[in-house]
Motif scaffolding. Structure first.
Motif, PDB file in Angstrom:
ATOM      1  N   TYR A  61       0.844  -1.182   0.000  1.00  0.00           N
ATOM      2  CA  TYR A  61       0.000   0.000   0.000  1.00  0.00           C
ATOM      3  C   TYR A  61       0.887   1.242   0.000  1.00  0.00           C
ATOM      4  O   TYR A  61       1.975   1.242   0.578  1.00  0.00           O
ATOM      5  CB  TYR A  61      -0.884   0.036   1.254  1.00  0.00           C
ATOM      6  N   GLN A 111       0.769   5.206   1.215  1.00  0.00           N
ATOM      7  CA  GLN A 111       0.029   6.156   2.036  1.00  0.00           C
ATOM      8  C   GLN A 111       0.679   7.533   1.944  1.00  0.00           C
ATOM      9  O   GLN A 111       1.751   7.775   2.505  1.00  0.00           O
ATOM     10  CB  GLN A 111      -0.054   5.711   3.486  1.00  0.00           C
ATOM     11  N   GLN A 141      -3.665  10.997   4.111  1.00  0.00           N
ATOM     12  CA  GLN A 141      -4.669  10.179   3.427  1.00  0.00           C
ATOM     13  C   GLN A 141      -4.619   8.733   3.909  1.00  0.00           C
ATOM     14  O   GLN A 141      -3.696   8.327   4.601  1.00  0.00           O
ATOM     15  CB  GLN A 141      -4.443  10.230   1.914  1.00  0.00           C
ATOM     16  N   GLY A 142      -5.641   7.966   3.526  1.00  0.00           N
ATOM     17  CA  GLY A 142      -5.646   6.548   3.835  1.00  0.00           C
ATOM     18  C   GLY A 142      -4.744   5.786   2.873  1.00  0.00           C
ATOM     19  O   GLY A 142      -4.440   6.258   1.776  1.00  0.00           O
ATOM     20  N   PRO A 143      -4.301   4.606   3.278  1.00  0.00           N
ATOM     21  CA  PRO A 143      -3.456   3.795   2.384  1.00  0.00           C
ATOM     22  C   PRO A 143      -4.190   3.422   1.094  1.00  0.00           C
ATOM     23  O   PRO A 143      -5.393   3.162   1.114  1.00  0.00           O
ATOM     24  CB  PRO A 143      -3.157   2.553   3.220  1.00  0.00           C
ATOM     25  N   PHE A 163      -4.144   0.738  -2.145  1.00  0.00           N
ATOM     26  CA  PHE A 163      -3.686  -0.597  -2.545  1.00  0.00           C
ATOM     27  C   PHE A 163      -2.867  -0.525  -3.827  1.00  0.00           C
ATOM     28  O   PHE A 163      -3.289   0.098  -4.811  1.00  0.00           O
ATOM     29  CB  PHE A 163      -4.901  -1.502  -2.739  1.00  0.00           C
ATOM     30  N   GLY A 202      -3.608  -2.513  -8.005  1.00  0.00           N
ATOM     31  CA  GLY A 202      -4.352  -1.269  -7.865  1.00  0.00           C
ATOM     32  C   GLY A 202      -4.109  -0.348  -9.046  1.00  0.00           C
ATOM     33  O   GLY A 202      -3.448  -0.702 -10.021  1.00  0.00           O
ATOM     34  N   LEU A 220       4.589   7.000   2.482  1.00  0.00           N
ATOM     35  CA  LEU A 220       4.901   5.848   3.332  1.00  0.00           C
ATOM     36  C   LEU A 220       4.432   4.605   2.587  1.00  0.00           C
ATOM     37  O   LEU A 220       3.266   4.522   2.201  1.00  0.00           O
ATOM     38  CB  LEU A 220       4.176   5.974   4.671  1.00  0.00           C
ATOM     39  N   LEU A 228       3.624   0.784   2.768  1.00  0.00           N
ATOM     40  CA  LEU A 228       3.281  -0.210   3.765  1.00  0.00           C
ATOM     41  C   LEU A 228       3.155  -1.588   3.139  1.00  0.00           C
ATOM     42  O   LEU A 228       2.596  -1.738   2.064  1.00  0.00           O
ATOM     43  CB  LEU A 228       1.951   0.157   4.440  1.00  0.00           C
ATOM     44  N   PHE A 286       0.049  -5.172   9.225  1.00  0.00           N
ATOM     45  CA  PHE A 286       0.896  -4.196   8.553  1.00  0.00           C
ATOM     46  C   PHE A 286       2.266  -4.107   9.204  1.00  0.00           C
ATOM     47  O   PHE A 286       2.401  -4.222  10.432  1.00  0.00           O
ATOM     48  CB  PHE A 286       0.245  -2.809   8.575  1.00  0.00           C
ATOM     49  N   GLY A 287       3.276  -3.865   8.347  1.00  0.00           N
ATOM     50  CA  GLY A 287       4.607  -3.573   8.831  1.00  0.00           C
ATOM     51  C   GLY A 287       4.743  -2.098   9.149  1.00  0.00           C
ATOM     52  O   GLY A 287       3.811  -1.319   8.905  1.00  0.00           O
ATOM     53  N   PRO A 288       5.910  -1.694   9.673  1.00  0.00           N
ATOM     54  CA  PRO A 288       6.113  -0.299  10.072  1.00  0.00           C
ATOM     55  C   PRO A 288       6.240   0.666   8.911  1.00  0.00           C
ATOM     56  O   PRO A 288       6.121   1.874   9.095  1.00  0.00           O
ATOM     57  CB  PRO A 288       7.407  -0.351  10.880  1.00  0.00           C
TER      58      PRO A 288
END
Lengths: 114, 110
Positions: A35, A37, A41-43, A45, A58, A88, A90, A105-107
């Motif tokens: 993903y 991000q 905003q939201g992540p 895909f 996506g 970011l 993810l 999810f990872g960091p």
């Protein structure tokens, strides 16, 4: 057990360069999703891989590609970086490749494109 | 494809006050998940709803899925500073594609 791990944690690139981001899923998880991000905003895909096969894509340009290895780890590659690719990134893993399932999810990897 | 709208975008409360965020879709959803993302962190799964009218509780958190499966809500009773973060609703679309809303950012005055 270790959670999802991603490397590197931060990355600075310039426009036009290429980047490779890496993800190791939770042990036993065979599905990996990516993903993007953007701040505030939201992540969004990008890809899902299960058993080394792409299961979903996506709405991202062909500059974005990914693959999954026999050990279920995954790489996300982005070519010809643009300023707008700063985000970011993810990675999320899941034990199954289909059906509704919790995503772990990872960091994330913070990519900055200058 | 499915899109969800979350309201409000931002919410600031005093510690101890209640908080509610709403998630709305123009199409019927087969399921919805909720995630929490702390500042500087990554999304963490909270709950999954699949049945019409479903209500699930986790301590001070109450999740609802609408009867028509077009909306969902998250209610937090007596907020604490640990509740700070952005709350996302996200239905699954297709294989394992989560479609995240824009989130509701919760800040709390201690």
């Amino acid at each position: 057990d270790a959670g999802v791990t991603q490397s590197p944690t931060h990355l600075i690139k310039t426009r036009g360069q290429h980047v490779t981001l890496r993800c190791s899923p939770i042990s036993g998880h065979k599905s990996v999703s990516w993903y993007q991000q953007v701040l505030g905003q939201g992540p969004q895909f990008i890809f899902q891989y299960y058993e080394k096969e792409e299961r979903g894509r996506g709405n991202f340009p062909d500059r974005f590609s990914a693959r999954q290895f026999p050990n279920y780890s995954s790489e996300l590659n982005v070519n010809a970086l643009l300023l707008g690719d700063s985000a970011l990134y993810l990675c999320a893993s899941s034990p199954t490749g289909a059906g509704v399932a919790e995503q772990f999810f990872g960091p994330g990897t913070r990519l900055t494109v200058l | 494809g499915q899109q969800v709208m979350q309201i409000p975008q931002y919410q600031h409360v005093q510690e101890g006050e209640d908080f509610t965020t709403y998630c709305n879709s123009s199409t019927t959803l087969s399921n919805i998940q909720w995630y929490k993302q702390r500042p500087g962190g990554h999304p963490v799964f909270l709950i999954q709803l699949v049945k019409s009218g479903e209500v699930k509780k986790q301590k001070r958190l109450t999740f609802q899925f609408g009867e028509a499966k077009k909306n969902s809500s998250l209610h937090i009773t007596a907020t604490q500073t640990t509740d700070v973060g952005t709350y996302f609703c996200a239905p699954f679309q297709g294989a394992q594609k989560l479609v995240f809303g824009q989130g509701t950012r919760l800040t709390i005055n201690p």
